[in-house]
Design a protein around this motif. Structure first.
Motif, mmCIF file in Angstrom:
data_model
loop_
_atom_site.group_PDB
_atom_site.id
_atom_site.type_symbol
_atom_site.label_atom_id
_atom_site.label_comp_id
_atom_site.label_asym_id
_atom_site.label_seq_id
_atom_site.Cartn_x
_atom_site.Cartn_y
_atom_site.Cartn_z
ATOM 1 N N ARG A 33 0.842 -1.206 0.000
ATOM 2 C CA ARG A 33 0.000 0.000 0.000
ATOM 3 C C ARG A 33 0.867 1.242 0.000
ATOM 4 N NH1 ARG A 33 -3.309 -1.702 5.061
ATOM 5 N NH2 ARG A 33 -1.146 -1.944 5.589
ATOM 6 N N THR A 34 0.388 2.289 -0.642
ATOM 7 C CA THR A 34 1.131 3.546 -0.708
ATOM 8 C C THR A 34 0.231 4.689 -0.283
ATOM 9 O OG1 THR A 34 0.560 3.870 -3.023
ATOM 10 C CG2 THR A 34 2.644 2.733 -2.552
ATOM 11 N N LEU A 35 0.862 5.807 0.027
ATOM 12 C CA LEU A 35 0.147 7.000 0.462
ATOM 13 C C LEU A 35 0.931 8.215 -0.004
ATOM 14 C CD1 LEU A 35 -2.244 8.002 2.316
ATOM 15 C CD2 LEU A 35 -0.562 8.098 4.141
ATOM 16 N N ALA A 36 0.224 9.239 -0.447
ATOM 17 C CA ALA A 36 0.872 10.487 -0.862
ATOM 18 C C ALA A 36 1.184 11.300 0.389
ATOM 19 C CB ALA A 36 -0.034 11.273 -1.797
ATOM 20 N N TRP A 37 2.421 11.746 0.503
ATOM 21 C CA TRP A 37 2.866 12.528 1.656
ATOM 22 C C TRP A 37 2.763 14.012 1.329
ATOM 23 C CZ3 TRP A 37 2.985 11.457 6.439
ATOM 24 C CH2 TRP A 37 3.746 12.170 7.352
ATOM 25 N N THR A 38 2.987 14.866 2.302
ATOM 26 C CA THR A 38 2.823 16.312 2.120
ATOM 27 C C THR A 38 3.834 16.901 1.142
ATOM 28 O OG1 THR A 38 4.211 16.700 4.058
ATOM 29 C CG2 THR A 38 1.832 16.644 4.404
ATOM 30 N N ASP A 39 4.931 16.208 0.885
ATOM 31 C CA ASP A 39 5.921 16.718 -0.064
ATOM 32 C C ASP A 39 5.566 16.365 -1.512
ATOM 33 O OD1 ASP A 39 6.458 14.026 -0.177
ATOM 34 O OD2 ASP A 39 8.534 14.183 0.484
ATOM 35 N N GLY A 40 4.428 15.692 -1.719
ATOM 36 C CA GLY A 40 3.972 15.346 -3.055
ATOM 37 C C GLY A 40 4.440 13.989 -3.538
ATOM 38 N N ASN A 41 5.344 13.350 -2.831
ATOM 39 C CA ASN A 41 5.823 12.025 -3.214
ATOM 40 C C ASN A 41 4.934 10.938 -2.623
ATOM 41 O OD1 ASN A 41 8.038 13.060 -4.615
ATOM 42 N ND2 ASN A 41 9.262 13.162 -2.751
ATOM 43 N N THR A 42 4.980 9.766 -3.223
ATOM 44 C CA THR A 42 4.209 8.623 -2.757
ATOM 45 C C THR A 42 5.168 7.631 -2.101
ATOM 46 O OG1 THR A 42 2.649 8.922 -4.557
ATOM 47 C CG2 THR A 42 2.626 6.808 -3.455
ATOM 48 N N TYR A 43 4.806 7.193 -0.881
ATOM 49 C CA TYR A 43 5.654 6.286 -0.113
ATOM 50 C C TYR A 43 4.836 5.075 0.337
ATOM 51 C CZ TYR A 43 8.606 10.430 0.284
ATOM 52 O OH TYR A 43 9.381 11.524 0.010
ATOM 53 N N PRO A 44 5.503 3.948 0.606
ATOM 54 C CA PRO A 44 4.800 2.810 1.202
ATOM 55 C C PRO A 44 4.283 3.200 2.586
ATOM 56 C CG PRO A 44 6.999 2.171 0.474
ATOM 57 C CD PRO A 44 6.902 3.645 0.339
ATOM 58 N N VAL A 45 3.132 2.682 2.964
ATOM 59 C CA VAL A 45 2.534 3.011 4.258
ATOM 60 C C VAL A 45 2.352 1.720 5.058
ATOM 61 C CG1 VAL A 45 0.157 2.944 3.410
ATOM 62 C CG2 VAL A 45 0.686 4.232 5.452
ATOM 63 N N ILE A 46 2.707 1.787 6.340
ATOM 64 C CA ILE A 46 2.531 0.673 7.258
ATOM 65 C C ILE A 46 1.646 1.148 8.398
ATOM 66 C CG2 ILE A 46 3.695 -0.895 8.851
ATOM 67 C CD1 ILE A 46 6.119 -0.752 6.978
ATOM 68 N N ASP A 47 0.521 0.461 8.601
ATOM 69 C CA ASP A 47 -0.405 0.817 9.672
ATOM 70 C C ASP A 47 0.031 0.143 10.969
ATOM 71 O OD1 ASP A 47 -2.109 2.398 8.094
ATOM 72 O OD2 ASP A 47 -3.103 0.615 7.324
ATOM 73 N N VAL A 48 0.051 0.921 12.043
ATOM 74 C CA VAL A 48 0.413 0.409 13.362
ATOM 75 C C VAL A 48 -0.781 0.583 14.292
ATOM 76 C CG1 VAL A 48 2.886 0.804 13.102
ATOM 77 C CG2 VAL A 48 1.460 2.612 14.025
ATOM 78 N N GLU A 49 -0.844 -0.256 15.320
ATOM 79 C CA GLU A 49 -1.966 -0.199 16.253
ATOM 80 C C GLU A 49 -1.805 0.906 17.290
ATOM 81 O OE1 GLU A 49 -2.819 -3.929 18.037
ATOM 82 O OE2 GLU A 49 -2.628 -5.007 16.152
ATOM 83 N N THR A 50 -0.593 1.155 17.706
ATOM 84 C CA THR A 50 -0.350 2.119 18.781
ATOM 85 C C THR A 50 0.862 2.974 18.447
ATOM 86 O OG1 THR A 50 -1.147 0.488 20.369
ATOM 87 C CG2 THR A 50 0.021 2.362 21.245
ATOM 88 N N SER A 51 0.736 4.265 18.711
ATOM 89 C CA SER A 51 1.867 5.182 18.574
ATOM 90 C C SER A 51 1.797 6.162 19.741
ATOM 91 C CB SER A 51 1.806 5.927 17.239
ATOM 92 O OG SER A 51 0.765 6.870 17.249
ATOM 93 N N SER A 52 2.677 7.121 19.746
ATOM 94 C CA SER A 52 2.655 8.112 20.824
ATOM 95 C C SER A 52 1.380 8.949 20.807
ATOM 96 C CB SER A 52 3.876 9.018 20.727
ATOM 97 O OG SER A 52 3.858 9.708 19.491
ATOM 98 N N ALA A 53 0.677 8.974 19.678
ATOM 99 C CA ALA A 53 -0.561 9.752 19.584
ATOM 100 C C ALA A 53 -1.750 9.027 20.203
ATOM 101 C CB ALA A 53 -0.866 10.071 18.128
#
Length: 83
Positions: A33-53
């Protein structure tokens, strides 16, 4: 370092859906899976269950233990020591 023995690291987005939080970093992990980042490039995305947020310790929503109640219960059960 020896050539050819280390995995290739690349930019990857780690996304915490529960915390609505994502960050871009380098990793050896891969994803289809990929996702467009704020810099306009597309990167692979990894979903995690827990983060600092979303982790209760970092968000301040951690459950506090009733230590005074636990101490009183211990003293009632085992009595006060002569120390």
């Amino acid at each position: 370092m020896k050539n050819g023995i280390h995995p290739t690291s690349r930019p990857v987005i780690f996304r915490d859906k529960a915390g609505d939080f994502a960050f871009l970093t380098r990793s050896t992990a891969t994803s289809d899976r990929t996702l467009a980042w704020t810099d306009g490039n597309t990167y692979p995305v990894i979903d995690v269950e827990t983060s600092s947020a979303s982790h209760p310790f970092y968000t301040g929503k951690a459950r506090e233990l009733d230590t005074a109640g636990r101490i009183d219960r211990f003293r009632r059960r085992y009595g006060r020591s002569a120390g």
